[in-house]
Design a protein around this motif. Structure first.
Motif, PDB file in Angstrom:
ATOM      1  N   ARG A  78     -14.023  -7.578   6.375  1.00 19.41           N
ATOM      2  CA  ARG A  78     -14.764  -8.811   6.219  1.00 19.41           C
ATOM      3  C   ARG A  78     -14.295  -9.734   7.332  1.00 19.41           C
ATOM      4  O   ARG A  78     -13.155 -10.136   7.392  1.00 19.41           O
ATOM      5  N   TRP A 134     -17.532  -2.281  -1.292  1.00 26.79           N
ATOM      6  CA  TRP A 134     -16.200  -2.436  -0.706  1.00 26.79           C
ATOM      7  C   TRP A 134     -15.408  -3.358  -1.626  1.00 26.79           C
ATOM      8  O   TRP A 134     -15.994  -4.259  -2.248  1.00 26.79           O
ATOM      9  N   TRP A 145     -15.734  -1.838   6.705  1.00 24.20           N
ATOM     10  CA  TRP A 145     -15.133  -2.368   5.484  1.00 24.20           C
ATOM     11  C   TRP A 145     -14.544  -3.752   5.708  1.00 24.20           C
ATOM     12  O   TRP A 145     -14.245  -4.459   4.748  1.00 24.20           O
ATOM     13  N   PRO A 157      -8.530  -1.766   1.191  1.00 25.56           N
ATOM     14  CA  PRO A 157      -9.756  -2.428   1.647  1.00 25.56           C
ATOM     15  C   PRO A 157     -10.697  -1.502   2.413  1.00 25.56           C
ATOM     16  O   PRO A 157     -11.881  -1.788   2.524  1.00 25.56           O
ATOM     17  N   LYS A 172      -5.356   8.636   4.136  1.00 19.24           N
ATOM     18  CA  LYS A 172      -6.013   7.561   3.385  1.00 19.24           C
ATOM     19  C   LYS A 172      -5.396   6.183   3.639  1.00 19.24           C
ATOM     20  O   LYS A 172      -6.035   5.168   3.370  1.00 19.24           O
ATOM     21  N   TYR A 208       0.836  -1.202   0.000  1.00 17.31           N
ATOM     22  CA  TYR A 208       0.000   0.000   0.000  1.00 17.31           C
ATOM     23  C   TYR A 208       0.867   1.247   0.000  1.00 17.31           C
ATOM     24  O   TYR A 208       0.479   2.273  -0.563  1.00 17.31           O
ATOM     25  N   LEU A 228     -11.388   1.664   1.658  1.00 16.79           N
ATOM     26  CA  LEU A 228     -12.026   2.684   0.828  1.00 16.79           C
ATOM     27  C   LEU A 228     -13.004   2.001  -0.109  1.00 16.79           C
ATOM     28  O   LEU A 228     -12.722   0.928  -0.633  1.00 16.79           O
ATOM     29  N   HIS A 234     -13.694  -5.948  -1.083  1.00 18.50           N
ATOM     30  CA  HIS A 234     -13.818  -7.391  -0.856  1.00 18.50           C
ATOM     31  C   HIS A 234     -15.138  -7.945  -1.373  1.00 18.50           C
ATOM     32  O   HIS A 234     -15.309  -9.161  -1.452  1.00 18.50           O
TER      33      HIS A 234
END
Lengths: 240, 268
Positions: A236, B137, A234, B100, A153, A136, B102, B139
């Protein structure tokens, strides 16, 4: 429920000595007495204030330290070692030294709580911050993100999971710290109220205090979890 | 080495395309060194604006090193030489590398400056066939969709040069076929210069107009693919290009390469 029913029954038949453990009815009426006299509210308020201030300073310090150590080599060199050592010493073990330095006033109480919180915040936020995927970082470079955008961000969202782990542990630590400091030379607070009750063998007052601690501990943890779920939506996870 | 109908040029020539505008990539005597090993050895390469170039090479030939150098992601690597690239360079990776945390639209417009960033992002998403998925998202997308979103993120910047490091490497065969079509279509519409790093000879011949083979830190083959698009792998000329490249890569029997991918070419 079963425990309460048993407790009720044991008190009703006189099996339980009220000096050891008062019946639920007594506890309830004591609680309403304490509320109508304002004593419970006053003590709860002062306890909440201590825990809140300690939590606030602890979270702020822990996060600032984690950011300083996580984003610069110098910071890491100067801060991480000492803080990892500090982690090995329970904050409550620092109590004698802190009393020596700060006296037995509010300042000492808030400091003890903040210390415990800060270490938890630091350890978890720092771990999460340094664990941000280097891919990233590469992406941010490829997209020509400015330093501010990179932090906003990538760094902040990437370290939030660790921040929340730290916050939950920190909230627990703040209640633990509160309970301990309120047993020591306090003149107010839930702990003080319970300590006094112990002197007069008022087990009903002690139980009211325990319930208050329990409610606050549970409510604060639930609040943090709710915010965490919202902010980290966000993710999972196994829980869905 | 046999002369090919498409034009097989020696490596250190001035390039196949007559360059009048400022080239999209220009390297002169580019050296990159890891330890005492030179991975790129005085490499000269010129890619014209709007030229679709594929870069082939065996593992360790320096493909990724070259791409990272051109993307300027290798400041920690020792090296020398001249390198000129345009201002607007987009990069796509083997993994989609969507953040992940954003939403898809925010990933696409990440770092995008100027007004209407959002509209531009939505347009780019529509172009890659992801309209209506902007609030998802990452994912929640399939692997192919994630790669599409990454492509939208690369294109929304209107790059003069698109660098792609095996962008389809992690996709299944069917998704890969669709993505090939999409990439070529987007290329025809936007005309950036493209440098596609791949290990798949068929992919290179199908998509690119020029195929380079990197061998031991130098460009050993510079082949212009002169076939109309869309290209069919059944075309005998396609197979000629393919065989030339496989030979150059040191694979005597083309079939032996099929361990890495499904053979789409029916054997005559």
């Amino acid at each position: 429920m079963l425990v309460i029913a048993l407790w009720w029954f044991a008190s009703a038949i006189g099996y339980l000595d009220p000096r050891i453990l008062s019946g639920p009815g007594t506890v309830l009426s004591t609680a309403s007495d304490l509320i109508s006299s304002g004593r419970l509210q006053d003590n709860v308020l002062i306890s909440l204030q201590r825990a809140g201030l300690g939590l606030f300073f602890g979270v702020t310090a822990g996060v600032l330290l984690a950011v300083a150590a996580g984003l610069s080599r110098t910071g890491e060199y100067l801060l991480d070692g000492p803080l990892q050592i500090k982690r090995a010493i329970p904050s409550l073990a620092m109590l004698p030294l802190l009393i020596l330095w700060l006296g037995i006033g509010e300042q000492m109480k808030v400091t003890v709580i903040a210390l415990g919180v800060a270490v938890n915040m630091y350890i978890n936020t720092y771990a999460s911050l340094t664990g941000i995927d280097s891919r990233y970082v590469e992406l941010a470079e490829g997209l020509d993100l400015s330093r501010a955008q990179f932090i906003r961000k990538v760094v902040v969202p990437g370290s939030l999971p660790g921040f929340f782990v730290g916050l939950r542990l920190g909230v627990t630590a703040s209640w633990l710290g509160l309970i301990v400091v309120e047993q020591i030379n306090a003149t107010s607070g839930i702990g003080y109220m319970m300590f006094q009750a112990q002197q007069y063998a008022q087990s009903d007052v002690i139980i009211v205090g325990l319930v208050a601690y329990g409610i606050f501990g549970f409510a604060s943890d639930a609040a943090v979890r709710a915010v965490e779920r919202k902010v980290l939506s966000w993710r999972r996870t196994l829980a869905g | 080495m046999a002369t090919h109908s498409g034009g097989l040029n020696p490596a250190h020539g001035t390039g196949t395309t007559a360059v009048e505008e400022r080239p999209a990539i220009r390297t002169r005597r580019l050296v990159r060194r890891f330890g005492d090993r030179d991975v790129l050895k005085e490499l000269d390469l010129t890619v014209a604006p709007g030229e679709f170039t594929a870069l082939l090479g065996r593992s360790g030939s320096g493909k990724s090193t070259l791409l990272r150098a051109v993307a300027r992601l290798d400041h920690t690597v020792e090296g020398s030489g001249e390198l000129t690239v345009p201002d607007r360079v987009s990069l796509s990776f083997q993994d989609s590398r969507l953040l992940p945390w954003l939403r898809v639209i925010d990933n696409v417009t990440l770092g995008l400056r100027g007004p209407k960033a959002r509209e531009r992002g939505l347009t780019a998403l529509a172009e890659v066939g992801l309209e209506g998925r902007d609030r998802s998202w990452p994912h929640e997308l399939s692997g192919g969709e994630q790669q599409r979103a990454a492509l939208a993120r690369a294109l929304v910047r209107e790059p003069e040069l698109l660098l792609a490091d095996e962008p389809f490497g992690a996709l299944d065969a069917l998704t890969r076929i669709k993505m090939h079509g999409l990439l070529r279509e987007l290329y025809e519409r936007h005309r950036p210069a493209v440098l596609l790093v791949t290990h798949d000879v068929d992919e290179a011949v199908e998509l690119a107009d020029r195929v380079l083979v990197l061998e031991d830190g130098r460009i050993s083959i510079d082949l212009t693919v002169d076939l109309p698009t869309p290209r069919s792998r059944r075309d005998p000329r396609f197979q000629e290009y393919r065989d030339t490249l496989l030979t150059a890569l040191g694979v005597a029997q083309p079939q032996t390469l099929s361990e890495e991918k499904e053979s789409h070419v029916p054997h005559a």
